[in-house]
Design an enzyme around this catalytic site. Structure first.
Site, mmCIF file in Angstrom:
data_model
loop_
_atom_site.group_PDB
_atom_site.id
_atom_site.type_symbol
_atom_site.label_atom_id
_atom_site.label_comp_id
_atom_site.label_asym_id
_atom_site.label_seq_id
_atom_site.Cartn_x
_atom_site.Cartn_y
_atom_site.Cartn_z
ATOM 1 N N ASP A 317 0.984 -1.061 0.318
ATOM 2 C CA ASP A 317 -0.153 0.139 -0.006
ATOM 3 C C ASP A 317 0.812 1.271 -0.186
ATOM 4 O O ASP A 317 1.866 1.169 0.638
ATOM 5 C CB ASP A 317 -1.051 0.107 0.905
ATOM 6 C CG ASP A 317 -2.075 -0.759 0.874
ATOM 7 O OD1 ASP A 317 -2.508 -1.278 -0.099
ATOM 8 O OD2 ASP A 317 -2.498 -1.379 2.235
ATOM 9 N N PHE A 387 -17.779 12.792 5.515
ATOM 10 C CA PHE A 387 -17.266 11.943 4.085
ATOM 11 C C PHE A 387 -17.846 10.723 4.230
ATOM 12 O O PHE A 387 -18.011 9.968 5.106
ATOM 13 C CB PHE A 387 -15.688 12.043 4.251
ATOM 14 C CG PHE A 387 -15.230 11.121 3.185
ATOM 15 C CD1 PHE A 387 -14.690 11.799 1.844
ATOM 16 C CD2 PHE A 387 -14.864 9.883 3.236
ATOM 17 C CE1 PHE A 387 -14.238 10.807 0.769
ATOM 18 C CE2 PHE A 387 -14.225 9.138 2.180
ATOM 19 C CZ PHE A 387 -14.061 9.681 0.982
ATOM 20 N N ALA A 389 -17.716 7.058 1.507
ATOM 21 C CA ALA A 389 -17.123 6.191 0.377
ATOM 22 C C ALA A 389 -17.880 6.370 -0.835
ATOM 23 O O ALA A 389 -17.274 6.233 -1.843
ATOM 24 C CB ALA A 389 -16.969 4.763 0.875
ATOM 25 N N SER A 394 -17.243 15.648 1.430
ATOM 26 C CA SER A 394 -17.478 16.249 2.686
ATOM 27 C C SER A 394 -17.790 17.892 2.618
ATOM 28 O O SER A 394 -17.390 18.272 1.567
ATOM 29 C CB SER A 394 -16.458 15.907 3.668
ATOM 30 O OG SER A 394 -15.458 16.463 3.651
#
Length: 692
Positions: A317, A387, A389, A394
């Protein structure tokens, strides 16, 4: 209680290992190592021959046979000691973990929320799905009674018993830091947790089972090497057995000399078979898993450690592994004809309720650049939109005014749905920010796009050099990120990774792993979320974070107790170190035979073939001294190599061809020269002391 560490020859491990070495003399145990079983059988045979010689009839002097028998027993015991010492480290680690499983009382909630009614039960009576509350200063020293997931509250937790780190960690409901482990302790506040494992199936139970069973799990490479060693032993056994009739025939035909004794043939066989690596093979495997534990990584088996050494693709990641993971607002970039002060003002308003590091950094940057302070939220009658997904935005609603910040695509859809259009100048700004490797956040008021906030994610220092080392080892590095392709490409270039996967989804990760595996490559990756579970299950080496979800832990074949994504690189290095150690000691063991050949062959058959005295290139004192010196060296070299087997050879990030050349130069040449010197020194000692 904290995790205990042990020195290489810690008395607490060495003394029990000596006793265990004698207990391993059981034939049923010795049979598991065919090469050492041959030495074991030779020890019994020479012991019987020594008893026969002491009775008056022997094929060699009683003192010589007895000395050979004693040193053959030492050879078996030293090999047993090496294995027992490695196993002892694992047993000690398991014992310290078992200390976590003391009797714990738990407050089981009858209603699944804080403040609800509860009843006192034993921790062993808890089942998956039960809900308990743990409070600081509570019963049982606030010990968490079972593995679980925090569903309410936030608390400081002491995990030193598992991780060895004294600094407490925060565990809270929701997010990636909700998992708690039974046996750890709440230091402050309270948490309500849902139990995720039945008794006997907890993380600590699995750790104990992994550690205790590790010594019995042979890896594919270890099995292949064992087959090779057994094949060499069978060849040498066949050769040695045929030498006795040849010797008897030669003496009978010539009428001179004396035939070779059975004791000498046993000594010859033991010196020629690869006893060094056979005696240390199990210890190397167990020590590899022990080194993983020292790095706070629990491997499910030796197979997982070995697979880590063979990995040639790393999936990592971006956030937290390649970058620091704490993106900071660095600039306000207004749309063409716009005002950066207005952009900062509205961006700050949209971020007042945003508790993420990015949101807080936007508020701070607006304060620093435009002195925007002391907002009265109540006076503004603000309604904050958090916010999600799905929306990837937001913001805040101030009466009829809607202010939103989010990804360029999300804001574009929002603006177009309100009848507006996305300015070309802002698209250009977004591309510029992405090309610099930063993350663009677009701000809009209603259908009017105000501009872009640049969030910088800093690449970790030294990570580029680490990736260069991996490349030299033949390992391909792939960065996985949810960023768009332009941003991902910029960070990938700065970090020095070989490839990247942008806008990654669980399906995309799984497909990429399968693609590499179809090409015959071994893939390693890390993960902590439920959405990582499919990819972790597919990867050859899957390191799950201890703070991650239960699904991620169950899908992985390793668990990182520190929950550090960069640990994947250390895991691969530890696996390669184990393979390097095994290869180095195998090379050294086989090369030993050359020196032993010059020591023991002339001495063994000089009575039958006097011409063989010309091969005594070491100038050994006598045939008996030469044979005994070779047997003693064969036993002692195992002891001297135990530290190397347990600690591993020094790791160097080199390619396979370079490692092979280095092994041949250091351990191949060393394996030839060291026995010459060692056998000669032992021979001189025996000659001076008159022991041979």
């Amino acid at each position: 209680m904290t995790k205990k560490t042990f020195k290489l020859f810690d008395p607490a491990l060495a003394v029990p290992a000596i006793g265990e070495a004698f207990r391993k003399l059981n034939p049923a145990v010795q049979w598991r190592n065919p090469v050492m079983f041959v030495v074991y059988a030779g020890s019994i045979l020479t012991t019987l021959l020594a008893l026969q010689a002491l009775g008056g009839e022997g094929d060699a002097p009683a003192g010589f046979i007895l000395a050979i028998a004693v040193w053959l027993w030492f050879t078996v015991l030293f090999a047993n000691f090496a294995e027992a010492l490695a196993e002892g480290r694992s047993k000690a680690q398991a014992a310290s973990l078992r200390g976590l499983k003391r009797e714990i009382w738990a407050k089981k909630l009858l209603e699944p929320h804080y403040g609800g009614k509860w009843q006192l039960v034993q921790g062993n009576d808890l089942r998956k799905g039960d809900v308990v509350v743990v409070e600081a200063g509570d019963i049982g020293q606030s010990v968490i009674p079972a593995d679980g997931e925090v569903i309410e509250g936030v608390a400081s937790v002491d995990e030193s018993a598992i991780t060895g780190e004294s600094a407490p960690v925060i565990r809270e409901s929701g997010g990636d830091f909700s998992a708690v482990t039974g046996g750890t302790r709440v230091l402050s506040d309270w948490i309500v947790l849902r139990v995720t494992a039945n008794p006997g199936e907890t993380f600590v139970d699995r750790m104990i089972a992994m550690v205790e069973n590790a010594k019995r799990q042979k890896t594919p490479n270890e099995i292949a090497l064992t087959i090779l060693l057994v094949a060499l032993t069978i060849v040498f056994l066949g050769v040695t057995v045929t030498l006795l009739p040849f010797s008897l025939f030669s003496v009978e035909v010539s009428g001179a000399g004396r035939p070779v004794s059975i004791t000498v043939l046993v000594a010859l066989l033991v010196c020629l078979i690869p006893t060094t690596i056979a005696g240390l093979l199990s210890a190397i495997g167990v020590a590899g898993m022990s080194r993983m534990m020292q790095a706070n990584v629990i491997a499910t088996s030796g197979r997982a450690v070995e697979a880590a050494g063979d990995v040639d693709v790393l999936l990592m990641d971006k956030t937290g592994t390649i970058t620091l993971g704490n993106r900071q607002a660095s600039a306000f970039l207004p749309a063409e004809g716009g005002d950066d002060a207005e952009l900062a003002d509205l961006a700050q308003l949209a971020s007042l309720a945003d508790e993420t590091p990015e949101g807080r950094s936007i508020v701070v940057l607006a304060k620093q650049k435009f002195n925007l302070r002391e907002r009265d939220i109540h006076a503004l009658d603000a309604h904050f939109v958090h916010f999600s997904a799905q929306t990837r935005m937001s913001g805040v609603d101030l009466g009829d005014k809607q202010i939103r910040k989010g990804s360029a695509d999300a804001i574009r859809r929002q603006v177009e749905s309100l009848g507006g259009s996305f300015p070309a100048s802002v698209s250009h700004r977004v591309d510029e920010v992405a090309r610099r490797g930063s993350t663009p956040l677009v701000v809009a008021e209603g259908k009017r796009v105000l501009g872009v906030i640049e969030l910088k994610d800093i690449v970790k220092g030294g990570i580029r050099e680490r990736f260069a080392e991996l490349r030299r080892m033949g390992i391909k590095t792939v960065m996985v990120t949810g960023d768009n392709r332009v941003t991902a490409a910029a960070i990938a270039a700065e970090a020095g990774v070989d490839d990247f996967l942008a806008e990654a989804t669980p399906e995309a990760k799984l497909a990429l792993i399968r693609q590499y595996q179809a090409e015959g490559r071994l893939v390693a990756m890390t993960g902590d979320g439920t959405n990582d579970a499919p990819a972790l299950a597919q990867a050859d080496v899957a390191v799950a974070m201890n703070t991650g979800t239960q699904a991620a832990k169950e899908a992985g074949n390793m668990v990182d107790l520190d929950s550090n994504p960069t640990k994947l690189i250390e895991v691969v290095e530890t696996g390669k170190q184990m393979l390097m150690t095994r290869g180095s000691l195998t090379t050294f063991s086989i090369a030993n035979d050359i020196a032993k050949y010059f020591a023991i062959i002339p001495a063994a058959f000089v009575g039958t073939y006097p011409q063989l005295a010309a091969l005594n290139v070491m100038g050994l004192a006598s045939p008996a001294s030469a044979i005994l010196s070779a047997v003693i060296f064969n036993a002692l070299i195992i002891v001297f190599l135990i530290p190397l087997a347990l600690k591993g050879v020094r790791y160097r990030p080199l390619g396979a061809a370079t490692l092979l050349r280095r092994n041949l130069a250091v351990y191949g040449l060393g394996g030839i020269l060291v026995p010459f010197a060692g056998i000669k020194l032992i021979d001189v000692f025996l000659a001076v002391t008159g022991l041979a």
